[in-house]
Design a protein around this motif. Sequence first.
Motif, PDB file in Angstrom:
ATOM      1  N   LEU A  29      37.676   0.208  -3.395  1.00  9.08           N
ATOM      2  CA  LEU A  29      37.211   1.592  -3.358  1.00  9.08           C
ATOM      3  C   LEU A  29      36.429   1.903  -2.085  1.00  9.08           C
ATOM      4  CD1 LEU A  29      36.124   2.056  -7.082  1.00  9.08           C
ATOM      5  CD2 LEU A  29      38.261   2.734  -5.982  1.00  9.08           C
ATOM      6  N   ALA A  30      36.056   0.875  -1.339  1.00 13.62           N
ATOM      7  CA  ALA A  30      35.392   1.116  -0.060  1.00 13.62           C
ATOM      8  C   ALA A  30      36.337   1.819   0.916  1.00 13.62           C
ATOM      9  CB  ALA A  30      34.907  -0.204   0.540  1.00 13.62           C
ATOM     10  N   ILE A  31      37.637   1.603   0.747  1.00 11.24           N
ATOM     11  CA  ILE A  31      38.609   2.211   1.662  1.00 11.24           C
ATOM     12  C   ILE A  31      38.683   3.727   1.473  1.00 11.24           C
ATOM     13  CG2 ILE A  31      41.041   2.274   2.350  1.00 11.24           C
ATOM     14  CD1 ILE A  31      41.208  -0.685   1.711  1.00 11.24           C
ATOM     15  N   PRO A  32      38.812   4.237   0.234  1.00 12.43           N
ATOM     16  CA  PRO A  32      38.767   5.703   0.063  1.00 12.43           C
ATOM     17  C   PRO A  32      37.471   6.314   0.572  1.00 12.43           C
ATOM     18  CG  PRO A  32      39.642   4.665  -1.909  1.00 12.43           C
ATOM     19  CD  PRO A  32      39.152   3.561  -1.035  1.00 12.43           C
ATOM     20  N   LEU A  33      36.356   5.628   0.349  1.00  5.21           N
ATOM     21  CA  LEU A  33      35.083   6.134   0.854  1.00  5.21           C
ATOM     22  C   LEU A  33      35.090   6.209   2.379  1.00  5.21           C
ATOM     23  CD1 LEU A  33      32.496   4.256  -1.405  1.00  5.21           C
ATOM     24  CD2 LEU A  33      32.843   6.718  -1.307  1.00  5.21           C
ATOM     25  N   ALA A  34      35.597   5.147   2.995  1.00  3.34           N
ATOM     26  CA  ALA A  34      35.653   5.114   4.460  1.00  3.34           C
ATOM     27  C   ALA A  34      36.595   6.182   4.999  1.00  3.34           C
ATOM     28  CB  ALA A  34      36.101   3.730   4.927  1.00  3.34           C
ATOM     29  N   ALA A  35      37.696   6.411   4.293  1.00  5.23           N
ATOM     30  CA  ALA A  35      38.650   7.427   4.741  1.00  5.23           C
ATOM     31  C   ALA A  35      38.018   8.811   4.712  1.00  5.23           C
ATOM     32  CB  ALA A  35      39.896   7.401   3.859  1.00  5.23           C
ATOM     33  N   GLY A  36      37.264   9.090   3.649  1.00  4.77           N
ATOM     34  CA  GLY A  36      36.643  10.403   3.531  1.00  4.77           C
ATOM     35  C   GLY A  36      35.631  10.671   4.620  1.00  4.77           C
ATOM     36  N   ILE A  37      34.651   9.798   4.736  1.00  2.00           N
ATOM     37  CA  ILE A  37      33.598  10.027   5.733  1.00  2.00           C
ATOM     38  C   ILE A  37      34.102   9.743   7.134  1.00  2.00           C
ATOM     39  CG2 ILE A  37      32.633   7.684   5.644  1.00  2.00           C
ATOM     40  CD1 ILE A  37      29.856   9.002   5.819  1.00  2.00           C
ATOM     41  N   GLY A  38      35.110   8.850   7.251  1.00  2.00           N
ATOM     42  CA  GLY A  38      35.635   8.490   8.561  1.00  2.00           C
ATOM     43  C   GLY A  38      36.465   9.580   9.210  1.00  2.00           C
ATOM     44  N   VAL A  39      36.894  10.554   8.438  1.00  2.00           N
ATOM     45  CA  VAL A  39      37.626  11.694   8.987  1.00  2.00           C
ATOM     46  C   VAL A  39      36.683  12.874   9.244  1.00  2.00           C
ATOM     47  CG1 VAL A  39      39.352  13.457   8.475  1.00  2.00           C
ATOM     48  CG2 VAL A  39      39.854  11.055   8.008  1.00  2.00           C
ATOM     49  N   VAL A  40      35.835  13.171   8.274  1.00  2.00           N
ATOM     50  CA  VAL A  40      35.005  14.371   8.351  1.00  2.00           C
ATOM     51  C   VAL A  40      33.925  14.269   9.423  1.00  2.00           C
ATOM     52  CG1 VAL A  40      33.400  15.843   7.085  1.00  2.00           C
ATOM     53  CG2 VAL A  40      35.442  14.968   5.950  1.00  2.00           C
ATOM     54  N   VAL A  41      33.170  13.185   9.420  1.00  2.00           N
ATOM     55  CA  VAL A  41      32.067  13.064  10.377  1.00  2.00           C
ATOM     56  C   VAL A  41      32.548  13.058  11.829  1.00  2.00           C
ATOM     57  CG1 VAL A  41      30.172  11.593  11.172  1.00  2.00           C
ATOM     58  CG2 VAL A  41      30.493  11.985   8.728  1.00  2.00           C
ATOM     59  N   PRO A  42      33.587  12.282  12.185  1.00  2.00           N
ATOM     60  CA  PRO A  42      34.082  12.358  13.565  1.00  2.00           C
ATOM     61  C   PRO A  42      34.572  13.751  13.956  1.00  2.00           C
ATOM     62  CG  PRO A  42      34.842  10.339  12.548  1.00  2.00           C
ATOM     63  CD  PRO A  42      34.209  11.158  11.464  1.00  2.00           C
ATOM     64  N   LEU A  43      35.202  14.453  13.019  1.00  2.00           N
ATOM     65  CA  LEU A  43      35.637  15.816  13.312  1.00  2.00           C
ATOM     66  C   LEU A  43      34.448  16.707  13.653  1.00  2.00           C
ATOM     67  CD1 LEU A  43      38.433  16.618  10.679  1.00  2.00           C
ATOM     68  CD2 LEU A  43      38.668  16.556  13.172  1.00  2.00           C
ATOM     69  N   CYS A  44      33.385  16.563  12.877  1.00  2.00           N
ATOM     70  CA  CYS A  44      32.188  17.372  13.123  1.00  2.00           C
ATOM     71  C   CYS A  44      31.575  17.040  14.480  1.00  2.00           C
ATOM     72  CB  CYS A  44      31.164  17.134  12.023  1.00  2.00           C
ATOM     73  SG  CYS A  44      31.650  17.749  10.387  1.00  2.00           S
ATOM     74  N   LEU A  45      31.597  15.764  14.845  1.00  2.00           N
ATOM     75  CA  LEU A  45      31.003  15.353  16.117  1.00  2.00           C
ATOM     76  C   LEU A  45      31.868  15.760  17.304  1.00  2.00           C
ATOM     77  CD1 LEU A  45      29.753  11.766  15.162  1.00  2.00           C
ATOM     78  CD2 LEU A  45      28.371  13.829  15.451  1.00  2.00           C
ATOM     79  N   MET A  46      33.183  15.589  17.169  1.00  2.00           N
ATOM     80  CA  MET A  46      34.076  15.890  18.290  1.00  2.00           C
ATOM     81  C   MET A  46      34.103  17.377  18.623  1.00  2.00           C
ATOM     82  SD  MET A  46      37.365  13.323  17.844  1.00  2.00           S
ATOM     83  CE  MET A  46      37.747  13.864  16.195  1.00  2.00           C
ATOM     84  N   THR A  47      33.933  18.213  17.615  1.00  2.00           N
ATOM     85  CA  THR A  47      33.931  19.659  17.858  1.00  2.00           C
ATOM     86  C   THR A  47      32.569  20.151  18.352  1.00  2.00           C
ATOM     87  OG1 THR A  47      33.379  20.066  15.532  1.00  2.00           O
ATOM     88  CG2 THR A  47      35.720  20.093  16.141  1.00  2.00           C
ATOM     89  N   GLY A  48      31.561  19.282  18.283  1.00  2.00           N
ATOM     90  CA  GLY A  48      30.231  19.675  18.716  1.00  2.00           C
ATOM     91  C   GLY A  48      29.465  20.488  17.690  1.00  2.00           C
ATOM     92  N   VAL A  49      30.057  20.713  16.527  1.00  2.00           N
ATOM     93  CA  VAL A  49      29.362  21.477  15.478  1.00  2.00           C
ATOM     94  C   VAL A  49      28.130  20.712  15.002  1.00  2.00           C
ATOM     95  CG1 VAL A  49      29.574  22.433  13.158  1.00  2.00           C
ATOM     96  CG2 VAL A  49      31.456  22.671  14.779  1.00  2.00           C
ATOM     97  N   VAL A  50      28.279  19.388  14.885  1.00  2.00           N
ATOM     98  CA  VAL A  50      27.149  18.518  14.545  1.00  2.00           C
ATOM     99  C   VAL A  50      26.794  17.712  15.788  1.00  2.00           C
ATOM    100  CG1 VAL A  50      26.348  16.583  13.128  1.00  2.00           C
ATOM    101  CG2 VAL A  50      27.786  18.369  12.113  1.00  2.00           C
ATOM    102  N   PRO A  51      25.589  17.825  16.302  1.00  2.00           N
ATOM    103  CA  PRO A  51      25.214  17.072  17.501  1.00  2.00           C
ATOM    104  C   PRO A  51      25.141  15.575  17.225  1.00  2.00           C
ATOM    105  CG  PRO A  51      23.303  18.189  16.573  1.00  2.00           C
ATOM    106  CD  PRO A  51      24.494  18.690  15.812  1.00  2.00           C
ATOM    107  N   ALA A  52      25.434  14.780  18.241  1.00  2.00           N
ATOM    108  CA  ALA A  52      25.426  13.319  18.105  1.00  2.00           C
ATOM    109  C   ALA A  52      23.994  12.813  18.155  1.00  2.00           C
ATOM    110  CB  ALA A  52      26.267  12.689  19.206  1.00  2.00           C
ATOM    111  N   GLN A  53      23.231  13.207  17.179  1.00  2.00           N
ATOM    112  CA  GLN A  53      21.842  12.793  17.058  1.00  2.00           C
ATOM    113  C   GLN A  53      21.584  12.344  15.635  1.00  2.00           C
ATOM    114  OE1 GLN A  53      19.503  16.169  18.195  1.00  2.00           O
ATOM    115  NE2 GLN A  53      20.323  16.251  20.289  1.00  2.00           N
ATOM    116  N   GLY A  54      20.745  11.346  15.493  1.00  2.00           N
ATOM    117  CA  GLY A  54      20.473  10.806  14.165  1.00  2.00           C
ATOM    118  C   GLY A  54      19.947  11.825  13.190  1.00  2.00           C
ATOM    119  N   ILE A  55      19.111  12.739  13.675  1.00  2.00           N
ATOM    120  CA  ILE A  55      18.509  13.744  12.812  1.00  2.00           C
ATOM    121  C   ILE A  55      19.556  14.662  12.202  1.00  2.00           C
ATOM    122  CG2 ILE A  55      18.158  15.450  14.637  1.00  2.00           C
ATOM    123  CD1 ILE A  55      15.724  14.572  11.777  1.00  2.00           C
TER     124      ILE A  55
END
Length: 251
Positions: A94-120
């Motif tokens: 089940l770690a794979i479905p979890l990784a697939a979900g967050i592994g697609v959404v978070v990079p998309l948010c970062l690449m578009t600049g909508v979410v800044p690449a900052q820990g906060i």
Amino acid sequence: MSTSLAEPGIPLAVLCVVMALLAAIVYRVSGIGPSFTVPAAALRGVAQLAAVSLVLTAALEYLWSSLLVLLAMFVAAAFTSARRSESGLSGSWLAIPLAAGIGVVVPLCLMTGVVPAQGIAIVPVGGIILGGTMIATSLSARRSLDALSQRRGEVEAALSLGLSERDSRLEVIRPTAADALLPGLDQTRTVGLVTLPGAFVGVLLASGSAIQAGAVQILVLVGILLAQSLAASLTVEFVARGYVQRSPRVK
């Protein structure tokens, strides 16, 4: 408003103690469970939040340490999904479905600049999306396994008609994926009408505008829907293929 809401101190501590004790009385009078259930959960929550607050204060200053925090959250989510699904060691899949979900959404948010690449920014957004993905993964796995156990005859009937083991199981468990996605869908459909979710309230309390709060909330909600869709579909596929199975101890 943000400077006066739930300030740490004696009034907050007294209020929380009173509410926990009242909940304990309700448990005792109604007999719905041990009276110490809520106080114990509250004490655990206090300890965990205190530890997390200290860690995050230091970790959010750097991107690499923020990613480590998110990784630790991922490990905890994977463990929780495996435990909730009662799938034993096979729940590690089940770690794979979890990784697939967050592994697609978070990079998309970062690449578009909508979410800044900052820990906060990465840790709160990633944590909310991971939490929603964990719920969908746990629900789809648990309900799929329950369906296989309760409707084994239908699976055998499909096998007798010439369907493969995977396809036979899918005929029974595919609807469980849709059920697992209902909480996220309902939250998105009723946002602003029934509830004001955490991301919206958080931005408002941080002195953001209502428009900014709405923008952050819709980003989080749509991100959760995508992550949950990926996770639930993969989870059902893994159950259908027999990768994730009910632990013998709970059969």
